[in-house]
Scaffold this active site. Structure first.
Site, PDB file in Angstrom:
ATOM      1  N   HIS A  43     -13.164   3.165  -0.087  1.00 58.01           N
ATOM      2  CA  HIS A  43     -13.102   2.189   1.013  1.00 58.01           C
ATOM      3  C   HIS A  43     -13.711   0.855   0.608  1.00 58.01           C
ATOM      4  CE1 HIS A  43     -13.145   5.829   3.986  1.00 58.01           C
ATOM      5  NE2 HIS A  43     -11.896   5.440   3.779  1.00 58.01           N
ATOM      6  N   ARG A  99     -12.378  16.476   6.428  1.00 62.02           N
ATOM      7  CA  ARG A  99     -13.212  16.687   5.238  1.00 62.02           C
ATOM      8  C   ARG A  99     -14.631  17.030   5.659  1.00 62.02           C
ATOM      9  NH1 ARG A  99     -11.259  11.110   3.120  1.00 62.02           N
ATOM     10  NH2 ARG A  99      -9.161  11.570   2.371  1.00 62.02           N
ATOM     11  N   GLU A 101      -8.091  -4.637   5.465  1.00 65.08           N
ATOM     12  CA  GLU A 101      -7.952  -4.434   4.027  1.00 65.08           C
ATOM     13  C   GLU A 101      -6.768  -5.204   3.466  1.00 65.08           C
ATOM     14  OE1 GLU A 101      -9.133  -0.089   2.918  1.00 65.08           O
ATOM     15  OE2 GLU A 101      -8.452  -0.058   5.009  1.00 65.08           O
ATOM     16  N   ARG A 114      -2.649  -2.084  -3.429  1.00 65.08           N
ATOM     17  CA  ARG A 114      -3.816  -1.223  -3.269  1.00 65.08           C
ATOM     18  C   ARG A 114      -3.719  -0.075  -4.278  1.00 65.08           C
ATOM     19  NH1 ARG A 114      -4.803   3.772   0.483  1.00 65.08           N
ATOM     20  NH2 ARG A 114      -7.063   3.998   0.307  1.00 65.08           N
ATOM     21  N   ASN A 156       0.876  -1.174   0.000  1.00 65.76           N
ATOM     22  CA  ASN A 156       0.000   0.000   0.000  1.00 65.76           C
ATOM     23  C   ASN A 156       0.908   1.216   0.000  1.00 65.76           C
ATOM     24  OD1 ASN A 156      -1.792   2.083   0.484  1.00 65.76           O
ATOM     25  ND2 ASN A 156      -2.833   1.079   2.176  1.00 65.76           N
TER      26      ASN A 156
END
Length: 412
Positions: free
Chosen positions: A179, A240, A384, A90, A12
């Site tokens: 996600h 955010r 993940e 990823r 990743n």
């Protein structure tokens, strides 16, 4: 380490970091995991976790290729590198082109580069990691696993914006969602946990962390999600803003004299929990401050929980039924107070909180935190890296499917 089964390495890659994990797909936990960070600086380091021990090594000035070389040298020293048959990467954005995980070819890399316009901070870094890994492990099969792929089953009526459709045709402006690897993993684990029929169930998965998103999963398929063209849309997040009136942004831009770049920085880096509280983007800091009477922290947490509950209500609509709301991610897994605040707002669904179970379920544990009946409220740790390893192995190792239950033990 006597086992000689092939291994799957997960990579990743961020703009200045390289996170990794090495899996034997017949075992529940990674053999090695770690992180190279602050790459390109004099403070660059690489951290390894193996056999219960941690080791951090300075790699001053190292870039991604040098970090990968250091990783490979470490794995070679431990007799593991020769067994790596698959490398799962990823990749943040696959656009409409990539609807599932795929083996990486020159054509696939070109496609990832084309999608970089939709994820300019992420896809280029992902490609750097892919090239470094392919140079270091040329005999392994490399697989791209896309954050957006799981959401490519969302119907047109859910992913279209009500904007002039020339922007959809010419610029790819639509909702994509993110996600996806986490949502897919957690939904599968929830089905196992509750003993649901994989072909007949309804779930809403809440991935809550500094980035946060919600997804409606019907019979294993994503049918709607909260994030959009970018990860800004949807829930309130650490920095955010989530959903906001576009007119409010143009008003702010005109009155405050912000250009496009400044506006982009504001909605991505200065908003969310940080902007509401004027204190921090960290949920733990806000919970502690709220307990001491900080009004901004309390308000930020209330808005956060309210927006989550409102989104759950909206995502209930495309499901034939709702078996469970599933909490995951750093906040979802560890904040009993956020879960309690959200569940308290979901009484209209017939959901109620088991306070003792909620307090006891934290720190990577899975469990039900609601009272009897459906829908249940579950806490399910995400993984993940494990999901990426599963995809990479299923493609690389003679295309033999890797059973999802191979990895189930690690999350129990």
């Amino acid at each position: 380490m006597a086992n000689c089964s092939p291994l799957a390495l997960v990579v990743n890659c961020g703009s200045s970091s390289l996170k990794f994990a090495l899996f034997d797909t017949s075992m529940p936990a990674p053999l090695v995991d770690g992180l190279a960070e602050r790459l390109g600086s004099d403070e660059a380091t690489i951290r390894f976790h193996i056999d219960g021990t941690r080791r951090t090594t300075p790699i001053a000035g190292a870039g991604h290729q040098q970090a990968f070389d250091a990783l490979l040298a470490f794995l070679t020293d431990h007799g593991l590198s020769a067994r790596i048959g698959a490398v799962g990467h990823r990749v943040v954005h696959g656009g409409e082109r990539f609807t599932t995980s795929v083996e990486i070819t020159e054509e696939v890399m070109a496609g990832i580069a084309e999608c970089a316009v939709l994820a300019p901070l992420h896809n280029p870094a992902n490609l750097v990691g892919i090239r470094a890994a392919m140079a270091a492990l040329p005999d392994a099969r490399h697989v791209a696993v896309f954050d957006t792929a799981f959401h490519q089953t969302i119907p047109e009526e859910a992913y279209l914006y009500a904007l002039p459709q020339r922007f959809r045709r010419d610029l790819g402006v639509r909702r994509y969602g993110f996600h996806g690897t986490s949502h897919r993993y957690v939904a599968g684990r929830a089905v196992e946990f509750l003993g649901l029929d994989p072909k007949d169930h309804g779930l809403i998965v809440l991935h809550l962390g500094n980035g946060a998103s919600a997804t409606a999963v019907r019979n294993g398929i994503s049918v709607d999600t909260s994030m959009g063209l970018t990860p800004v849309e949807g829930l309130v997040m650490g920095t955010r803003c989530g959903d906001v009136d576009a007119g409010a942004l143009t008003y702010i831009a005109r009155r405050a004299g912000l250009d496009v770049d400044a506006l982009d920085a504001m909605v991505n880096k200065e908003s969310g929990l940080l902007g509401l509280s004027e204190l921090s983007n960290d949920c733990r800091t806000l919970e502690a401050a709220a307990a001491e009477g900080h009004a901004g922290a309390r308000m930020a947490l209330d808005v956060f929980a309210y927006r989550i509950a409102r989104t759950v209500g909206a995502l209930r609509m495309p499901l034939a039924r709702l078996d469970a709301v599933v909490f995951t991610g750093g906040i979802g897994e560890n904040s009993a107070s956020v879960r309690a605040s959200v569940i308290a707002r979901l009484g209209f669904l017939g959901m109620n909180l088991d306070e003792a179970a909620n307090r006891a379920t934290t720190g990577g544990n899975a469990g039900c935190v609601s009272g009897p009946g459906r829908p249940a409220a579950l806490v399910m740790p995400t993984d993940e890296e494990r999901m990426i390893a599963c995809d990479a192995a299923s493609i690389a190792f003679s295309n033999a499917p890797v059973a999802f239950s191979v990895f189930a033990e690690a999350a129990e």
